[in-house]
Every structure is written in structure tokens, then in C-alpha cells.
Design an enzyme around this catalytic site. Structure first.
Site, short mmCIF file in Angstrom:
data_model
loop_
_atom_site.label_atom_id
_atom_site.label_comp_id
_atom_site.label_asym_id
_atom_site.label_seq_id
_atom_site.Cartn_x
_atom_site.Cartn_y
_atom_site.Cartn_z
N CYS A 151 16.09 2.11 24.55
CA CYS A 151 15.90 1.44 25.39
C CYS A 151 15.14 0.32 24.60
O CYS A 151 14.85 -0.77 25.65
CB CYS A 151 14.81 2.08 26.00
SG CYS A 151 13.29 3.01 25.52
N GLU A 159 20.23 -4.27 31.85
CA GLU A 159 20.99 -3.55 30.50
C GLU A 159 22.31 -2.92 30.24
O GLU A 159 22.50 -2.67 31.36
CB GLU A 159 20.07 -2.09 30.42
CG GLU A 159 19.44 -0.97 29.50
CD GLU A 159 18.65 0.03 29.14
OE1 GLU A 159 19.20 0.27 31.24
OE2 GLU A 159 17.81 0.15 28.34
N VAL A 173 17.78 5.61 38.83
CA VAL A 173 16.98 7.01 39.10
C VAL A 173 15.45 7.00 39.24
O VAL A 173 15.01 7.95 39.52
CB VAL A 173 17.77 8.03 37.78
CG1 VAL A 173 17.85 9.88 38.43
CG2 VAL A 173 19.35 8.22 38.10
N GLY A 174 14.86 6.35 37.68
CA GLY A 174 13.59 6.73 37.81
C GLY A 174 12.99 6.35 39.19
O GLY A 174 11.79 6.72 39.17
N GLY A 188 15.14 7.57 32.04
CA GLY A 188 16.52 7.75 32.02
C GLY A 188 16.52 5.66 32.32
O GLY A 188 15.70 4.87 32.41
N SER A 189 17.35 5.53 33.62
CA SER A 189 18.11 4.59 33.80
C SER A 189 16.40 4.10 35.13
O SER A 189 16.19 5.21 35.47
CB SER A 189 19.03 4.43 34.80
OG SER A 189 19.55 5.49 35.90
N ASN A 190 17.13 2.35 35.54
CA ASN A 190 15.76 2.03 36.90
C ASN A 190 15.86 2.91 38.40
O ASN A 190 15.02 2.75 38.50
CB ASN A 190 15.86 0.94 36.24
CG ASN A 190 14.78 0.45 35.21
OD1 ASN A 190 15.15 0.32 34.36
ND2 ASN A 190 13.33 -0.48 35.92
N GLU A 192 9.04 6.40 32.63
CA GLU A 192 10.16 5.06 30.71
C GLU A 192 11.59 4.81 31.07
O GLU A 192 12.27 5.53 31.06
CB GLU A 192 9.41 5.56 29.64
CG GLU A 192 9.58 4.40 28.55
CD GLU A 192 11.09 4.53 27.95
OE1 GLU A 192 10.81 3.31 28.68
OE2 GLU A 192 11.12 5.18 27.18
N LYS A 221 14.33 19.90 32.46
CA LYS A 221 15.66 19.75 32.93
C LYS A 221 16.44 18.35 31.68
O LYS A 221 15.94 17.42 31.53
CB LYS A 221 16.22 18.82 34.26
CG LYS A 221 17.05 18.95 34.06
CD LYS A 221 17.46 17.73 35.22
CE LYS A 221 18.53 16.69 34.00
NZ LYS A 221 19.64 16.97 33.83
N1 LIG Z 1 15.54 4.57 29.38
C1 LIG Z 1 16.00 5.12 28.69
O1 LIG Z 1 16.05 5.31 27.26
C2 LIG Z 1 17.33 5.28 29.02
C3 LIG Z 1 18.37 4.64 30.03
N2 LIG Z 1 19.38 4.49 29.80
C4 LIG Z 1 19.98 3.72 30.65
O2 LIG Z 1 20.23 4.21 31.77
C5 LIG Z 1 22.03 3.72 32.42
C6 LIG Z 1 22.47 5.14 32.97
O3 LIG Z 1 22.84 6.45 32.20
P1 LIG Z 1 22.33 8.32 32.28
O4 LIG Z 1 22.75 8.94 31.71
O5 LIG Z 1 23.79 7.81 34.09
O6 LIG Z 1 20.84 7.78 33.17
P2 LIG Z 1 20.16 8.50 34.07
O7 LIG Z 1 19.09 7.79 35.02
O8 LIG Z 1 20.95 9.04 35.28
O9 LIG Z 1 19.85 10.20 33.33
C7 LIG Z 1 18.55 10.34 32.80
C8 LIG Z 1 18.27 11.52 33.12
O10 LIG Z 1 18.17 11.57 34.94
C9 LIG Z 1 19.09 12.88 35.21
N3 LIG Z 1 19.42 12.65 36.13
C10 LIG Z 1 19.93 12.00 37.52
N4 LIG Z 1 20.02 11.14 38.51
C11 LIG Z 1 19.31 11.81 39.42
C12 LIG Z 1 18.62 12.23 40.39
N5 LIG Z 1 18.71 11.42 41.41
N6 LIG Z 1 17.92 12.82 40.15
C13 LIG Z 1 16.55 13.06 39.02
N7 LIG Z 1 17.26 12.77 37.46
C14 LIG Z 1 18.37 12.31 37.44
C15 LIG Z 1 20.01 13.00 34.15
O11 LIG Z 1 20.51 14.08 34.38
P3 LIG Z 1 22.25 13.98 33.97
O12 LIG Z 1 22.77 13.67 33.17
O13 LIG Z 1 22.08 15.49 33.52
O14 LIG Z 1 22.75 14.16 35.39
C16 LIG Z 1 19.50 13.07 33.06
O15 LIG Z 1 19.01 13.81 32.31
C17 LIG Z 1 22.27 3.57 30.58
O16 LIG Z 1 23.12 2.79 30.76
C18 LIG Z 1 21.36 3.03 30.17
O17 LIG Z 1 20.76 1.35 30.87
C19 LIG Z 1 20.16 5.79 30.06
C20 LIG Z 1 19.84 6.69 29.24
C21 LIG Z 1 17.89 6.32 28.82
O1 LIG Z 2 13.22 3.32 19.88
C1 LIG Z 2 12.85 4.30 19.80
O2 LIG Z 2 12.28 5.07 18.59
C2 LIG Z 2 12.72 5.07 20.97
C3 LIG Z 2 14.02 4.70 21.86
C4 LIG Z 2 13.70 4.95 23.40
O3 LIG Z 2 12.34 5.52 24.08
C5 LIG Z 2 15.07 5.48 24.38
O4 LIG Z 2 15.68 4.60 23.97
O5 LIG Z 2 14.44 5.85 25.12
#
Ligand SMILES: NC(=O)C1=CN([C@@H]2O[C@H](COP(=O)(O)OP(=O)(O)OC[C@H]3O[C@@H](n4cnc5c(N)ncnc54)[C@H](OP(=O)(O)O)[C@@H]3O)[C@@H](O)[C@H]2O)C=CC1
Ligand SMILES: O=C(O)CCC(=O)C(=O)O
Length: 485
Positions: free
Chosen positions: A286, A387, A234-235, A230-232, A252, A177
Site C-alpha cells: 500500500c 491503485e 471492502v474496508g 485491504g482494499s478501499n 488501513e 481472519k
Molecule cells: N492496503 C493494502 O495493503 C492492501 C490493498 N489491497 C488492494 O485491494 C485490491 C484487491 O485485493 P483483495 O485481496 O481482493 O483485497 P480485499 O480488500 O478483498 O481483502 C483484504 C481482506 O479482506 C477480506 N475480505 C474480502 N471481502 C470481505 C468482506 N466483504 N468483508 C470483510 N472482509 C472481506 C479478504 O478475505 P479473502 O481475500 O480471504 O476473501 C482479506 O482477508 C488490490 O488490488 C489492492 O489494490 C489489497 C491487499 C492489501
Molecule cells: O511498506 C511497508 O512496510 C508496509 C506496507 C503496508 O502496510 C501494506 O502494504 O499494507
């Protein structure tokens, strides 16, 4: 402006529209009037179909040798390489990073595929001396089954590939997804897997919102392992849902990564590292540098040098080769960054540079922001703790080196940390005392090598590691075998 395209799901080797025919828009953050794609707004119906396809494919796929599976990964890498410009441009237009970075990320995706193709030929177990002289005791590894991959928009090619390539090489099948935000780029990646000739159902992609499809994956009894970036918030939901039903999970998540500039550092190199680590990809990594902890003895000089360089960075559309900093990936992200800039000022930090939407009328339709540099940041402030995921640098003054390490560790995150110094004592102390999964000396905080383990401490991850050979730990189960004649 190019025509918007329709993005469907990829299930059992076929592109299929969602049953409800509903679409979401993926737009260009450099020009919000440009719709890049109308992408599937799928539901549990399509998710179930994809899990069924992956389950059906898994017996055939796991019976293939590692070398056979590896050949398909190599073919996918070749196809990705032949489409670097096309996929790089799609990524740049869909999420804003510059074309050079987007093209580089696509090439990195190909390199990851090649690396894991090689993993198909490496050992998967150990022989262990048994306490029974006649017995043969050894370990082997078996795939988990169907792997759910949930990926974000910030690295729309590299992150899903560093999850899918090891999942596949170790014999699992995949349901992916991608973030809706970058579903057009995701479809271009999926097309490479399709064209490489994977068996039907070995790799599937369902496009739809995280709340529906992502949450559905976390709770799906047919998904045996789930890997998320993704975000903490949702993770943690994903991890809890997986744990509740006994599935394996790997998370992660965020970072609040520090760089320490010691009194003896080469300041010009340190300035370059802060700019590259903190502001490339518009700070949306990240591993991005967000806390710049500078020893008092060189604080003012470092600040002057940093400001001089930040002022030269050109903000604009990432397809323009003279542009250094593209827009934020979406409106929500821009609003988050603006909110933190306001909060930083309210909490007493001093905004020295940037942090505003550019006045240039050419940029008025994009989610642009000028890179922000805050002075007099204190560790208690929100901009030093949370973050932001944007081009915001927080300068924090440290009394001395020991104070710098204490400040660097004063966060709930522990993903990446770096230091600039020439003193070996400082280096050793940093390596030993810094609470982070990725430690970098005289290098920026970002910069992950595909052949090395990657993951965080504290709130940054589920304490698992991705990439390199570490990936085998998540994507397989160990079997201990005792054989007596
Ligand atoms: N560690 C990292 O690399 C990342 C960190 N972030 C952090 O997260 C913040 C918000 O970004 P955001 O895009 O909203 O991040 P999210 O954690 O919401 O999104 C990451 C992934 O999870 C999916 N998702 C969203 N909600 C759910 C759920 N309830 N259950 C399972 N999967 C879900 C999203 O789908 P969809 O978006 O399609 O709805 C996307 O594919 C950023 O500001 C940043 O701080 C964000 C991206 C990457
Ligand atoms: O720094 C990188 O190359 C990877 C960063 C990363 O994993 C992320 O932003 O989710």
C-alpha cells in the site's frame, strides 16, 4: 514440488477442521500447478465458536499483568525467529515475494512482537490536577474486549502481527481472519502463538472467504473492535457494518503514493528509491511508489537512468536468489495489472518498457509480468489515480517544484509520499503541504518503522494510526477516574 498441506481453524487452543469439511486451494503464484494447501472454507458456525472462545478467555487474559502478557509475546518472537527460513519459504511460495523479502518480513514480525512485549511495562494513564483540592484525578486504560483482525495477503506475517501483538498486550483477545491466499503462511504464524503457550482462546484463527467470515466478523455482536487492512471498497463495508452496531473500527486501505524528483536531486539515489519503492514485492504494497513526478529540467536524464536500471531487474521465481521480482500474488492481481497497462495506453500514456508477460517458457505457469514504465502520464489518467497494486511506474512531468506538489496532492489517497532534493526550502514546503500520513525525504515511499505511527490521510485510512505507541489508541478505552476520600 512439496506436498500440499491441510489448513484448519485454530479455536480455543485447538486445530479444528470446518464442520462442512469444505476446502479452498492456496496455490503457488510462481507455478499455478502447485497447490500449497487445502485450507478451511469456514462459515459463521466456526466464527461463532471462535468468538465464544475469545469471549470466554478474555476475563482471565485481562487479569494478567502486562509483563506476563509480554513474556508470551517474547516467546512467540523467539519461535518465529527459530523458523525464519521455513516461514520465509512458505510465504515466498504462497504469495510470490522473493525469499529474502519474505524472510526479512518474518524477522520484522518477531521485532514487532518484542516491541509490544515492552509496551506491557509502560504507562497507561496520566495524573491530572483536579479542580477539587482533595480529589485524585487520573486516567487509565482498559481493553476493548474481543478484537477481530482481517488481514490481506501482501504482508501475511507483519500486518497480522502488528494488529494482534498490540491487541493482546493491552489485554484483548483475538479472532483473526487471514486472507485465504496466504492461509498456509498464517497457520505457520498461528502455530508460533500456540507453541508459545497462550491461554486457550486468547488467540483464534478462522480461515474462510472474506465475503463469509470477514463480513461475519464485521457484523458480529461479540466482536468489540475490528482492525482491517485491504482494499478501499471492502474496508468501507467493514467500517460501515462496525459503525452500525457501535463497534470500534480501524481501516488501513490503499495508496497512490508519489515521489517527487526535484531538479537538484541526486538522480542515481532517486532512481534506486523509485525502483525499490515501486517494484519490490512486485509493487504490491500500500506504500508502493506509483507516481514518479519529475521536474522538467531533469526529466529526460532521469528517465534514461531509470530505464537503464529497470532493464537489469530479473523476473522469476522468488526462491531463486538471482531473481529480483517475483510473480503477482494471484491471477486476479495479474489480470488487474494487465488491465491497467491496457488502459494506460488507451488513455494516451506511452509504455516505454515492460508491462508484458515474459516469453520464457520456464515462467509460463506463473503470474509473472515485467516491470512497466509509462511516460507522458497525466494526472487525469486512471493509471495516475487508481491503485494498481503491481509493478507499474507512471512518470509525470512537473513544470517546477510548486507544480510537483500540486500534482502529488492530486489524488483521493494520502498514505505515503517522498521527495528527493538537497534544498531545505523544498523539504520544508513538502513536509508542510503534502497531504499524506507518511512523509519521507530522500528515502523511498515504502518503509514503515514499527515503533512509529503508521496510517493515511484522505481515502487511505479511517484516520486512525497503527504501530508504535499509537496502537494503544485503538486497542484500549480511556477511563477518567475521580476519587475523593
Ligand atoms: N492496503 C493494502 O495493503 C492492501 C490493498 N489491497 C488492494 O485491494 C485490491 C484487491 O485485493 P483483495 O485481496 O481482493 O483485497 P480485499 O480488500 O478483498 O481483502 C483484504 C481482506 O479482506 C477480506 N475480505 C474480502 N471481502 C470481505 C468482506 N466483504 N468483508 C470483510 N472482509 C472481506 C479478504 O478475505 P479473502 O481475500 O480471504 O476473501 C482479506 O482477508 C488490490 O488490488 C489492492 O489494490 C489489497 C491487499 C492489501
Ligand atoms: O511498506 C511497508 O512496510 C508496509 C506496507 C503496508 O502496510 C501494506 O502494504 O499494507
Amino acid at each position: 514440488m512439496k506436498d500440499a498441506i491441510i489448513i484448519d481453524n485454530y479455536i480455543g487452543g485447538q486445530w479444528k477442521p470446518p464442520a462442512n469439511r469444505e476446502r479452498l486451494e492456496s496455490i503457488n503464484p510462481a507455478n499455478k500447478r502447485e497447490v500449497m494447501g487445502y485450507v478451511a472454507n469456514s462459515t459463521d458456525f466456526e466464527l461463532n465458536e471462535a468468538v465464544y472462545a475469545a469471549e470466554t478467555a478474555r476475563l482471565l487474559w485481562r487479569k494478567k499483568t502486562g509483563a506476563e502478557r509480554g513474556q508470551l509475546l517474547v516467546r512467540t518472537a523467539e519461535l518465529l525467529e527459530s523458523r525464519l527460513d521455513e516461514i520465509g519459504e512458505t510465504m515466498c511460495r504462497e504469495m510470490g515475494k522473493t525469499f529474502a523479502e519474505a524472510r526479512g518480513e518474518t524477522a520484522r514480525g518477531a521485532a514487532i512482537l518484542r516491541y509490544y512485549a515492552g509496551e506491557g511495562m509502560r504507562k497507561i494513564g496520566d495524573v491530572i490536577p483536579s479542580s477539587d483540592a482533595e480529589a485524585f484525578l487520573f486516567t487509565t486504560r482498559v481493553p476493548l474486549g474481543v478484537i477481530g483482525v482481517i488481514s490481506p495477503w501482501n504482508f501475511p506475517v507483519a500486518i497480522p502481527i502488528w494488529k494482534m501483538a498490540p491487541a493482546l498486550i493491552y489485554g484483548n483477545t483475538v479472532v483473526w481472519k487471514p486472507a485465504v491466499e496466504t492461509a498456509v503462511t498464517a497457520a505457520a504464524v498461528m502455530q508460533c502463538f500456540h507453541d508459545a503457550g497462550f491461554p486457550l482462546g486468547a488467540v483464534n484463527m478462522i480461515v474462510g472467504s472474506g465475503a463469509v467470515v470477514g463480513n461475519g466478523m464485521a457484523n458480529h455482536p461479540g466482536i468489540h473492535g475490528i482492525t482491517f487492512t485491504g482494499s478501499n471498497s471492502v474496508g468501507k463495508q467493514v467500517g460501515q457494518a462496525a459503525l452500525a452496531r457501535g463497534a470500534k473500527y480501524q481501516l488501513e486501505m490503499g495508496g497512490k503514493n508519489p515521489i517527487i524528483i526535484a531538479g537538484d536531486a541526486d538522480l542515481d539515489l532517486a532512481v534506486d528509491a523509485v525502483i525499490s519503492g515501486g517494484l519490490r514485492s512486485t509493487g504490491q504494497k500500500c506504500t508502493a511508489t506509483s507516481r514518479v513526478i519529475v521536474e522538467r529540467s531533469i526529466y529526460e536524464l532521469f528517465k534514461t537512468k531509470l530505464l537503464e536500471k529497470v532493464a537489469t531487474l530479473k523476473v522469476g521465481n522468488g526462491m531463486d536468489p538471482s531473481v529480483w521480482l517475483g510473480p503477482c500474488a494471484n491471477e486476479k492481481q495479474l489480470e488487474t495489472v494487465l488491465r491497467y497497462i491496457q488502459k494506460g495506453k488507451e488513455e494516451g500514456a506511452v509504455l516505454l518498457y515492460g508491462g508484458t508477460q515474459p516469453e520464457d517458457s520456464d515462467l509460463s505457469d506463473g503470474f509473472y509480468i515485467t516491470p512497466a514504465v509509462f511516460d507522458r502520464v497525466e494526472s487525469r489518467m486512471s493509471i495516475a489515480q487508481e491503485e494498481i497494486f503491481g509493478p507499474v511506474l507512471a512518470l509525470i512531468e512537473a513544470r517546477d517544484f510548486e507544480d510537483a506538489i500540486t500534482l502529488a496532492n492530486d489524488t483521493s489517497y494520502g498514505l505515503s509520499a517522498s521527495i528527493y532534493t538537497k534544498n531545505i526550502g523544498n523539504v520544508l514546503s513538502f513536509v508542510q503541504n503534502m497531504e499524506a500520513g507518511l512523509i519521507r525525504v530522500n528515502a523511498e515511499t515504502a518503509g514503515v518503522e514499527l515503533q512509529a505511527p503508521f496510517g493515511g490521510m484522505k481515502q487511505s485510512s479511517s484516520h486512525s494510526r497503527e504501530q508504535g505507541q499509537a496502537a494503544i489508541e485503538f486497542f484500549t478505552s480511556v477511563k477518567t477516574v475521580f476519587i475523593k476520600p
